[in-house]
Every structure is written in C-alpha cells, then in structure tokens.
Write a protein that holds these residues in place. Structure first.
Motif, PDB file in Angstrom:
ATOM      1  N   MET A   1      -1.339  36.172  -7.827  1.00  0.00           N
ATOM      2  CA  MET A   1      -2.729  36.616  -7.928  1.00  0.00           C
ATOM      3  C   MET A   1      -3.544  35.587  -8.712  1.00  0.00           C
ATOM      4  O   MET A   1      -3.057  35.013  -9.674  1.00  0.00           O
ATOM      5  N   GLU A   2      -4.778  35.403  -8.281  1.00  0.00           N
ATOM      6  CA  GLU A   2      -5.679  34.494  -8.996  1.00  0.00           C
ATOM      7  C   GLU A   2      -6.625  35.292  -9.873  1.00  0.00           C
ATOM      8  O   GLU A   2      -7.101  36.353  -9.476  1.00  0.00           O
ATOM      9  N   PHE A   3      -6.886  34.803 -11.054  1.00  0.00           N
ATOM     10  CA  PHE A   3      -7.725  35.549 -11.997  1.00  0.00           C
ATOM     11  C   PHE A   3      -8.974  34.746 -12.340  1.00  0.00           C
ATOM     12  O   PHE A   3      -8.878  33.586 -12.736  1.00  0.00           O
ATOM     13  N   PHE A   4     -10.108  35.410 -12.202  1.00  0.00           N
ATOM     14  CA  PHE A   4     -11.388  34.737 -12.431  1.00  0.00           C
ATOM     15  C   PHE A   4     -11.658  34.580 -13.929  1.00  0.00           C
ATOM     16  O   PHE A   4     -11.602  35.541 -14.685  1.00  0.00           O
ATOM     17  N   ASP A   5     -11.980  33.348 -14.321  1.00  0.00           N
ATOM     18  CA  ASP A   5     -12.237  33.016 -15.730  1.00  0.00           C
ATOM     19  C   ASP A   5     -13.752  32.899 -15.913  1.00  0.00           C
ATOM     20  O   ASP A   5     -14.367  31.903 -15.525  1.00  0.00           O
ATOM     21  N   PRO A 160     -17.275  50.588 -20.494  1.00  0.00           N
ATOM     22  CA  PRO A 160     -17.102  50.904 -19.070  1.00  0.00           C
ATOM     23  C   PRO A 160     -16.544  49.703 -18.295  1.00  0.00           C
ATOM     24  O   PRO A 160     -16.931  48.559 -18.551  1.00  0.00           O
ATOM     25  N   LEU A 161     -15.627  49.992 -17.374  1.00  0.00           N
ATOM     26  CA  LEU A 161     -14.998  48.915 -16.597  1.00  0.00           C
ATOM     27  C   LEU A 161     -16.005  48.059 -15.848  1.00  0.00           C
ATOM     28  O   LEU A 161     -15.777  46.866 -15.638  1.00  0.00           O
ATOM     29  N   ASP A 162     -17.113  48.664 -15.474  1.00  0.00           N
ATOM     30  CA  ASP A 162     -18.087  47.887 -14.686  1.00  0.00           C
ATOM     31  C   ASP A 162     -19.006  47.025 -15.552  1.00  0.00           C
ATOM     32  O   ASP A 162     -19.973  46.463 -15.064  1.00  0.00           O
ATOM     33  N   ARG A 163     -18.668  46.895 -16.855  1.00  0.00           N
ATOM     34  CA  ARG A 163     -19.458  46.016 -17.740  1.00  0.00           C
ATOM     35  C   ARG A 163     -18.615  44.927 -18.372  1.00  0.00           C
ATOM     36  O   ARG A 163     -19.047  44.283 -19.326  1.00  0.00           O
ATOM     37  N   ILE A 164     -17.397  44.740 -17.857  1.00  0.00           N
ATOM     38  CA  ILE A 164     -16.450  43.826 -18.513  1.00  0.00           C
ATOM     39  C   ILE A 164     -16.236  42.542 -17.712  1.00  0.00           C
ATOM     40  O   ILE A 164     -16.121  42.577 -16.485  1.00  0.00           O
ATOM     41  N   PHE A 165     -16.183  41.409 -18.442  1.00  0.00           N
ATOM     42  CA  PHE A 165     -15.669  40.159 -17.878  1.00  0.00           C
ATOM     43  C   PHE A 165     -14.625  39.595 -18.831  1.00  0.00           C
ATOM     44  O   PHE A 165     -14.568  39.992 -20.000  1.00  0.00           O
ATOM     45  N   LEU A 166     -13.799  38.661 -18.311  1.00  0.00           N
ATOM     46  CA  LEU A 166     -12.735  38.080 -19.128  1.00  0.00           C
ATOM     47  C   LEU A 166     -12.791  36.560 -19.019  1.00  0.00           C
ATOM     48  O   LEU A 166     -13.060  36.010 -17.957  1.00  0.00           O
ATOM     49  N   GLU A 167     -12.527  35.889 -20.144  1.00  0.00           N
ATOM     50  CA  GLU A 167     -12.744  34.435 -20.202  1.00  0.00           C
ATOM     51  C   GLU A 167     -11.755  33.743 -21.138  1.00  0.00           C
ATOM     52  O   GLU A 167     -11.232  34.353 -22.067  1.00  0.00           O
ATOM     53  N   THR A 168     -11.555  32.444 -20.908  1.00  0.00           N
ATOM     54  CA  THR A 168     -10.736  31.661 -21.857  1.00  0.00           C
ATOM     55  C   THR A 168     -11.607  30.866 -22.833  1.00  0.00           C
ATOM     56  O   THR A 168     -11.117  30.411 -23.858  1.00  0.00           O
ATOM     57  N   ASP A 169     -12.886  30.641 -22.478  1.00  0.00           N
ATOM     58  CA  ASP A 169     -13.788  29.807 -23.286  1.00  0.00           C
ATOM     59  C   ASP A 169     -13.112  28.460 -23.550  1.00  0.00           C
ATOM     60  O   ASP A 169     -12.625  27.831 -22.621  1.00  0.00           O
ATOM     61  N   ASN A 170     -13.029  28.009 -24.808  1.00  0.00           N
ATOM     62  CA  ASN A 170     -12.320  26.744 -25.026  1.00  0.00           C
ATOM     63  C   ASN A 170     -10.927  26.934 -25.612  1.00  0.00           C
ATOM     64  O   ASN A 170     -10.336  26.010 -26.144  1.00  0.00           O
ATOM     65  N   GLU A 171     -10.400  28.140 -25.472  1.00  0.00           N
ATOM     66  CA  GLU A 171      -9.035  28.413 -25.945  1.00  0.00           C
ATOM     67  C   GLU A 171      -8.027  28.030 -24.854  1.00  0.00           C
ATOM     68  O   GLU A 171      -8.308  28.150 -23.668  1.00  0.00           O
ATOM     69  N   PHE A 173      -4.934  29.122 -23.224  1.00  0.00           N
ATOM     70  CA  PHE A 173      -3.933  30.149 -22.911  1.00  0.00           C
ATOM     71  C   PHE A 173      -4.129  30.568 -21.463  1.00  0.00           C
ATOM     72  O   PHE A 173      -5.136  30.224 -20.841  1.00  0.00           O
ATOM     73  N   ASN A 174      -3.147  31.301 -20.938  1.00  0.00           N
ATOM     74  CA  ASN A 174      -3.221  31.705 -19.540  1.00  0.00           C
ATOM     75  C   ASN A 174      -4.020  33.000 -19.419  1.00  0.00           C
ATOM     76  O   ASN A 174      -3.653  34.015 -20.012  1.00  0.00           O
ATOM     77  N   ILE A 175      -5.080  32.964 -18.635  1.00  0.00           N
ATOM     78  CA  ILE A 175      -5.960  34.126 -18.555  1.00  0.00           C
ATOM     79  C   ILE A 175      -5.247  35.360 -17.993  1.00  0.00           C
ATOM     80  O   ILE A 175      -5.667  36.493 -18.243  1.00  0.00           O
ATOM     81  N   GLU A 176      -4.153  35.151 -17.303  1.00  0.00           N
ATOM     82  CA  GLU A 176      -3.392  36.295 -16.792  1.00  0.00           C
ATOM     83  C   GLU A 176      -2.961  37.235 -17.923  1.00  0.00           C
ATOM     84  O   GLU A 176      -2.997  38.454 -17.782  1.00  0.00           O
TER      85      GLU A 176
END
Ligand SMILES: [Zn+2]
Length: 207
Positions: A1-5, A160-171, A173-176
């Motif tokens: 699976m691919e995960f959007f950063d 709420p789930l519909d207000r969340i995003f996930l990111e690595t920024d400049n860290e 690590f694996n976003i998974e």
C-alpha cells in the motif's frame, strides 16, 4: 500500500506534497509559499513573483505560510505576507498549508479572509487549541510526535476522521508507521485509514 505524505521536504517522495521554498517546481505534487522564517523585506517582491511564476499544474497548495512568534521577522510584516498568500490562494483556488508557532488565535482570526480550506501542518499542541481550530473548520495534519506523545494521541481520538492528514515534514521515518498508529487510535483498518486520507485530499481540492 502507498501512503500519502501530506507535507514533506524530500525530493525522493513522490506520493505526497513536497514543500517548495525556492527554485524550480518538481514533476510531482508540491506546495509553494513563503515561510515566515524566509521573509526578507528587501527581496519580498521577488519572492512573490517567484511564487506566481512557479505554479505549474503540479501545484497542489499554497504554503507553508503562516505566523511564527519565534522567528525574528516583525509580526506585522509576517501578517502582511501571510494575508497576501491567503489572497493568492483565493485567486488560484488552492488550499493553504499553515505553519504556526504560538500564534494560533491570530491564525484563526485570518480564517475569515480565506475562501479555501486551511490545514495546520505539524499540529502538536494542546487539546483546547485543537478544539478551537476544528470548530473554526481547520484541518489538522499530524506528524512523528503522534508515535510517542500520549496527549496528542488523545487529541486524535477526538478529531473527526474527515479533518485529519498525516505527514513526515522534515523527520526521517516511514510514514506507514504513522498510518498504523492513527488507524489503531481510530479503531479502523489501515486500508480504511488510507482511503479516508484520499477522500480528505479530494475534499480540500474542491474547496
Ligand atoms: Zn515543513
């Protein structure tokens, strides 16, 4: 699976939004903006014309831009530059990725000027601030801190789930890992988590 950063600074990540702060645009999605720390009063007009001339079809968002009480640039100037970027976002109809350090209530007061969605990137603050941002229709993008910060995990539980995003920024690590963590907190499958983020991306794209 691919995960959007949702927000990152690494040219090798293609599935996400690369933060472009100078130079030429990449051939994958990016955001373009003037970070408060990069404001130079002597060259600000050049910075803005670079921005306007560097918006290719891969430009997904305006940012990161915002307010930062820890940088030495005058607050009044930061606010002017932020407001100009809000107006650009309105013009080109793209969401805004916000950088904010200890200026959340000022950023909230700018929300009414924006006709496009605003996403606070790297959210890592208190519950009350999260609640106030959410009730003002902001989205929150979370990063590495979620992996170990229990109070942040608690905030995610109530976001709420519909207000969340996930990111690595400049860290680095694996976003998974982050997707796994948040799917556990929200008690949904990793697939559902992934789909939700794609839906959220779709909804900010359409205003
Ligand atoms: Zn960043």
């Amino acid at each position: 699976m691919e995960f959007f950063d949702f927000h990152h600074h690494k040219k090798y990540i293609r599935n996400g939004i690369y933060n472009l702060s100078k130079g030429i645009p990449p051939d994958f999605p990016y955001s373009i903006g003037i970070h408060p720390n990069d404001i130079d009063v002597n060259t600000i007009e050049q910075q803005f014309s670079w921005m306007k001339n560097t918006m290719s079809e891969n430009c997904f968002a305006i940012g990161e831009c915002g307010l930062d009480s820890l940088v030495s640039v005058d607050q009044k100037i930061q606010e002017e530059v932020f407001l100009r970027q809000i107006k650009i976002a309105n013009e080109v109809k793209k969401p805004l990725i916000i950088h904010c350090v200890r200026k959340f209530y000022e950023v909230i007061s700018f929300k009414k000027k924006a006709e496009q969605p605003m996403i606070i990137h790297g959210f890592n603050k208190k519950r009350q601030i999260a609640e106030d941002l959410l009730s003002n229709n902001f989205y929150l993008s979370f990063g590495k801190a979620v992996l170990y910060n229990l109070s942040l995990q608690d905030i995610i539980k109530d976001t709420p789930l519909d207000r969340i995003f996930l990111e690595t920024d400049n860290e680095d690590f694996n976003i998974e890992e982050l997707y796994i963590k948040v799917s556990e907190i929200k008690a949904i499958s990793l697939e559902q988590m992934n789909e939700q983020i794609l839906e959220n991306l779709h909804s900010i794209k359409n205003g």
